[in-house]
Design an enzyme around this catalytic site. Structure first.
Site, PDB file in Angstrom:
ATOM      1  N   MET A  11      62.077  47.880 -64.108  1.00 53.36           N
ATOM      2  CA  MET A  11      63.531  47.908 -63.950  1.00 53.36           C
ATOM      3  C   MET A  11      64.101  49.066 -64.753  1.00 53.36           C
ATOM      4  O   MET A  11      63.974  49.091 -65.978  1.00 53.36           O
ATOM      5  CB  MET A  11      64.151  46.592 -64.422  1.00 53.36           C
ATOM      6  CG  MET A  11      63.736  45.389 -63.607  1.00 53.36           C
ATOM      7  SD  MET A  11      64.590  43.887 -64.142  1.00 53.36           S
ATOM      8  CE  MET A  11      63.806  43.613 -65.716  1.00 53.36           C
ATOM      9  N   ILE A  62      59.413  41.497 -70.049  1.00 54.72           N
ATOM     10  CA  ILE A  62      58.862  42.430 -71.032  1.00 54.72           C
ATOM     11  C   ILE A  62      59.920  43.448 -71.440  1.00 54.72           C
ATOM     12  O   ILE A  62      60.552  44.083 -70.588  1.00 54.72           O
ATOM     13  CB  ILE A  62      57.629  43.152 -70.451  1.00 54.72           C
ATOM     14  CG1 ILE A  62      56.570  42.123 -70.031  1.00 54.72           C
ATOM     15  CG2 ILE A  62      57.054  44.136 -71.464  1.00 54.72           C
ATOM     16  CD1 ILE A  62      55.440  42.715 -69.216  1.00 54.72           C
ATOM     17  N   GLY A 113      66.750  48.352 -69.552  1.00 52.64           N
ATOM     18  CA  GLY A 113      65.458  48.919 -69.221  1.00 52.64           C
ATOM     19  C   GLY A 113      64.290  48.026 -69.586  1.00 52.64           C
ATOM     20  O   GLY A 113      64.130  47.676 -70.740  1.00 52.64           O
ATOM     21  N   SER A 114      63.476  47.652 -68.639  1.00 56.84           N
ATOM     22  CA  SER A 114      62.443  46.678 -68.942  1.00 56.84           C
ATOM     23  C   SER A 114      61.485  46.523 -67.765  1.00 56.84           C
ATOM     24  O   SER A 114      61.468  47.326 -66.846  1.00 56.84           O
ATOM     25  CB  SER A 114      63.096  45.344 -69.286  1.00 56.84           C
ATOM     26  OG  SER A 114      64.179  45.097 -68.425  1.00 56.84           O
ATOM     27  N   ARG A 115      60.726  45.423 -67.810  1.00 59.37           N
ATOM     28  CA  ARG A 115      59.704  45.196 -66.789  1.00 59.37           C
ATOM     29  C   ARG A 115      59.455  43.697 -66.679  1.00 59.37           C
ATOM     30  O   ARG A 115      59.582  42.950 -67.656  1.00 59.37           O
ATOM     31  CB  ARG A 115      58.437  45.936 -67.223  1.00 59.37           C
ATOM     32  CG  ARG A 115      57.152  45.536 -66.533  1.00 59.37           C
ATOM     33  CD  ARG A 115      56.044  46.453 -66.990  1.00 59.37           C
ATOM     34  NE  ARG A 115      54.722  45.970 -66.636  1.00 59.37           N
ATOM     35  CZ  ARG A 115      53.629  46.722 -66.654  1.00 59.37           C
ATOM     36  NH1 ARG A 115      53.699  47.979 -67.014  1.00 59.37           N
ATOM     37  NH2 ARG A 115      52.462  46.215 -66.325  1.00 59.37           N
TER      38      ARG A 115
END
Length: 219
Positions: free
Chosen positions: A100, A157, A187-189
């Site tokens: 993301m 995450i 911002g991430s995953r």
């Protein structure tokens, strides 16, 4: 479209900062260099609008189906591979990872309906979200949902910019497919670990929508 409740404090701080910066700018700068005051105005307005956009929750027709596994997050598919899970399953799993960017919607959703049987927060590093080790070394929150056809593990995450993972679930809770699971700031995953051999419906680099795009189907 609505604004996610996690965004209210950040947007309020951003609005106050916008007002203070521009009051100072127009009071001390505009008399001598008016064009610079307008540059500051447009730049800070752009940042404030971006902040508001980050916490947006668009109106969508959500996907549901007992045989479907729905994408838990917006973003781009960056990993589809078999791994050995050391956290919960202790065996081979099929991992699908969604990156993301700050421009994506950051609300996370349940990929299936079922019962939460595991919920654990892990402190960690802040490697960039696409780094291979981010799944096991970054700050993260793991949830396992037990569906009649199997168990899935979903990891929220943190990335290099993310500093807060929010998860609304708890062990023993019954969850509904595509309902809200949590939120990650900036911002991430999200990783989802599937049973080996699960038919995956997405491809690498595909752009997906949380709660909408079918990620996989039960065998």
């Amino acid at each position: 479209m609505t604004i996610h409740r996690e965004g209210y404090p950040s947007i309020a701080i951003g609005a106050v900062a916008f007002a203070i910066i521009n009051l100072i700018s127009f009071y001390f700068i505009s008399a001598h260099t008016s064009w610079l005051s307008y540059v500051i105005l447009f730049l800070t307005l752009g940042l404030l609008l971006f902040l508001i956009s980050f916490f947006r929750v668009p109106n969508r027709k959500l996907s549901k189906g007992d045989n479907l596994i729905i994408c838990p997050a917006d973003g781009k598919v960056v990993v589809i591979e078999e791994i050995v899970d050391q956290e919960y399953f202790k065996d081979k799993r099929l991992q699908v990872s969604i990156f993301m960017s700050p421009a994506n919607v950051h609300q996370n959703r349940n990929p299936v309906s079922g019962e939460v049987v595991y919920n654990q927060y892990h402190k960690g590093e802040y490697l960039v979200a696409w780094h291979p080790k981010s799944s096991t070394e970054n700050e993260r929150h793991s949830v396992v949902v037990r569906h009649p056809q199997g168990e899935l593990l979903v990891k929220q995450i943190a990335g290099a910019l993310a500093r807060r993972i929010v998860n609304y679930l708890h062990v023993g809770q019954k969850v509904e497919q595509s309902a809200e699971m949590g939120f990650i700031k900036f911002g991430s995953r999200v990783d989802i670990l599937l049973p080996p051999g699960t038919p995956v419906e997405v491809q690498l680099n595909q752009v997906v929508q949380g709660g909408v795009t079918v990620l996989a189907k039960w065998k």
